[in-house]
Design a protein around this motif. Structure first.
Motif, PDB file in Angstrom:
ATOM      1  N   LYS A  33      17.744   7.934  -9.871  1.00 19.98           N
ATOM      2  CA  LYS A  33      16.658   7.507  -9.240  1.00 19.98           C
ATOM      3  C   LYS A  33      15.658   8.837  -9.274  1.00 19.98           C
ATOM      4  N   LYS A  34      16.366   9.726  -8.986  1.00 20.90           N
ATOM      5  CA  LYS A  34      15.380  11.120  -8.960  1.00 20.90           C
ATOM      6  C   LYS A  34      14.901  11.328 -10.203  1.00 20.90           C
ATOM      7  N   GLU A  35      15.618  11.089 -11.282  1.00 23.70           N
ATOM      8  CA  GLU A  35      15.059  11.597 -12.681  1.00 23.70           C
ATOM      9  C   GLU A  35      14.027  10.600 -13.255  1.00 23.70           C
ATOM     10  N   LEU A  36      14.393   9.214 -12.610  1.00 27.30           N
ATOM     11  CA  LEU A  36      13.349   8.114 -13.128  1.00 27.30           C
ATOM     12  C   LEU A  36      11.860   8.496 -12.182  1.00 27.30           C
ATOM     13  N   SER A  37      11.949   8.826 -11.175  1.00 26.66           N
ATOM     14  CA  SER A  37      10.958   9.213 -10.167  1.00 26.66           C
ATOM     15  C   SER A  37      10.000  10.308 -10.880  1.00 26.66           C
ATOM     16  N   VAL A  38      10.479  11.072 -11.554  1.00 30.50           N
ATOM     17  CA  VAL A  38       9.743  12.294 -12.018  1.00 30.50           C
ATOM     18  C   VAL A  38       9.403  12.337 -13.585  1.00 30.50           C
ATOM     19  N   THR A  72      24.776  13.608 -14.058  1.00 30.74           N
ATOM     20  CA  THR A  72      24.008  12.337 -14.741  1.00 30.74           C
ATOM     21  C   THR A  72      22.747  12.665 -15.036  1.00 30.74           C
ATOM     22  N   TRP A  73      22.439  12.425 -16.329  1.00 36.19           N
ATOM     23  CA  TRP A  73      20.899  12.617 -16.853  1.00 36.19           C
ATOM     24  C   TRP A  73      20.374  11.384 -17.226  1.00 36.19           C
ATOM     25  N   LEU A  85      16.605  14.553 -18.527  1.00 34.82           N
ATOM     26  CA  LEU A  85      16.409  15.012 -17.415  1.00 34.82           C
ATOM     27  C   LEU A  85      17.521  14.967 -16.348  1.00 34.82           C
ATOM     28  N   ASP A  86      17.755  16.214 -15.590  1.00 34.57           N
ATOM     29  CA  ASP A  86      18.685  16.183 -14.776  1.00 34.57           C
ATOM     30  C   ASP A  86      17.974  16.720 -13.384  1.00 34.57           C
ATOM     31  N   HIS A  87      17.788  15.827 -12.307  1.00 31.67           N
ATOM     32  CA  HIS A  87      17.058  16.239 -11.106  1.00 31.67           C
ATOM     33  C   HIS A  87      18.416  16.762 -10.170  1.00 31.67           C
ATOM     34  N   ALA A  88      18.237  17.962  -9.534  1.00 29.30           N
ATOM     35  CA  ALA A  88      19.138  18.605  -8.545  1.00 29.30           C
ATOM     36  C   ALA A  88      19.203  17.771  -7.515  1.00 29.30           C
ATOM     37  N   SER A  93      14.429  21.212  -8.251  1.00 23.47           N
ATOM     38  CA  SER A  93      14.649  21.496  -9.593  1.00 23.47           C
ATOM     39  C   SER A  93      14.973  20.668 -10.466  1.00 23.47           C
ATOM     40  N   VAL A  94      14.610  20.691 -11.669  1.00 26.29           N
ATOM     41  CA  VAL A  94      14.686  19.660 -12.797  1.00 26.29           C
ATOM     42  C   VAL A  94      15.217  20.386 -14.057  1.00 26.29           C
ATOM     43  N   ASP A  95      16.318  20.050 -14.627  1.00 27.85           N
ATOM     44  CA  ASP A  95      16.739  20.569 -15.947  1.00 27.85           C
ATOM     45  C   ASP A  95      16.418  19.511 -16.940  1.00 27.85           C
ATOM     46  N   THR A  96      15.779  20.120 -18.127  1.00 26.92           N
ATOM     47  CA  THR A  96      15.217  19.324 -19.085  1.00 26.92           C
ATOM     48  C   THR A  96      15.669  19.823 -20.432  1.00 26.92           C
ATOM     49  N   GLN A  97      15.956  19.009 -21.029  1.00 22.67           N
ATOM     50  CA  GLN A  97      16.326  19.188 -22.745  1.00 22.67           C
ATOM     51  C   GLN A  97      15.453  18.318 -23.642  1.00 22.67           C
TER      52      GLN A  97
END
Length: 197
Positions: A33-38, A72-73, A85-88, A93-97
């Motif tokens: 949900k956090k990843e989708l929000s950003v 979970t990404w 995206l992986d939101h902490a 903080s957000v990790d991206t590839q």
């Protein structure tokens, strides 16, 4: 590509459930949900989302120091790339590839009894997104391979309009050599054609 205008509209509105529905599957936001929000914040202007899949990915050299093991990404297949995206959990903080489509050699989908897996082959290594909704992985891989093939075809063949303009300039040049046009007329006609490029 199917439903391009609709995909563009849904992306601009950040309507991710609409993207899932357009692909004929239900939204999977469990753990993302956090990843989708950003997600929209990480897209480039005019970038269009075609498919989404959430699953578990191992950490990479770009991951936060406080992340351990697998997280979970969300992976977004866009008109330009696969963006992961992986939101902490405890911070913003957000990790991206980000893997450009022209760098991807192929995308595979594996479907098990309960979950599925997406494997992205970038030549030097494989990026694996595991424990995905099994109905989502085939759609993601199929659309990814279609986009990759389309990008390859576009890169391999010059556009028809560029060829026809080049042909037109060549014809003008022949007429100029034959004395049909003056140097000034030839230059003006050639400039008009070049402006069309």
């Amino acid at each position: 590509m199917n439903n391009m205008e609709k995909r563009k509209e849904l992306t601009q509105k950040r309507n991710w459930s609409g993207i899932f529905e357009l692909n004929g599957v239900k939204i999977d936001s469990f753990g993302t949900k956090k990843e989708l929000s950003v997600l929209g914040d990480y897209l480039q202007k005019d970038e269009v989302v075609f498919a989404l899949v959430s699953g578990v990915m191992s950490q990479s050299v770009t991951s936060n120091d406080f992340d351990f093991g697998a997280n979970t990404w969300i992976a977004a297949l866009t008109s330009e790339r696969v963006l992961c995206l992986d939101h902490a959990m405890m911070s913003s903080s957000v990790d991206t590839q980000s893997i450009r489509l022209n760098r991807i050699q192929g995308v595979s989908a594996s479907q098990g009894w309960i979950f599925g897996k997406v494997t992205i082959d970038i030549g030097a290594r494989l990026i694996v997104i595991d424990n995905c909704e099994k109905s989502h992985v085939k759609i993601f891989a199929d659309l990814a391979n279609q986009l990759i093939r389309q990008k390859d075809d576009e890169a391999a063949s010059p556009s028809v309009s560029n060829l026809s303009i080049a042909d037109e300039i060549s014809k003008l040049n022949d007429l100029y050599i034959k004395g049909v046009f003056t140097a000034d007329e030839f230059s003006k006609a050639k400039a008009k054609l070049i402006d069309k490029l």
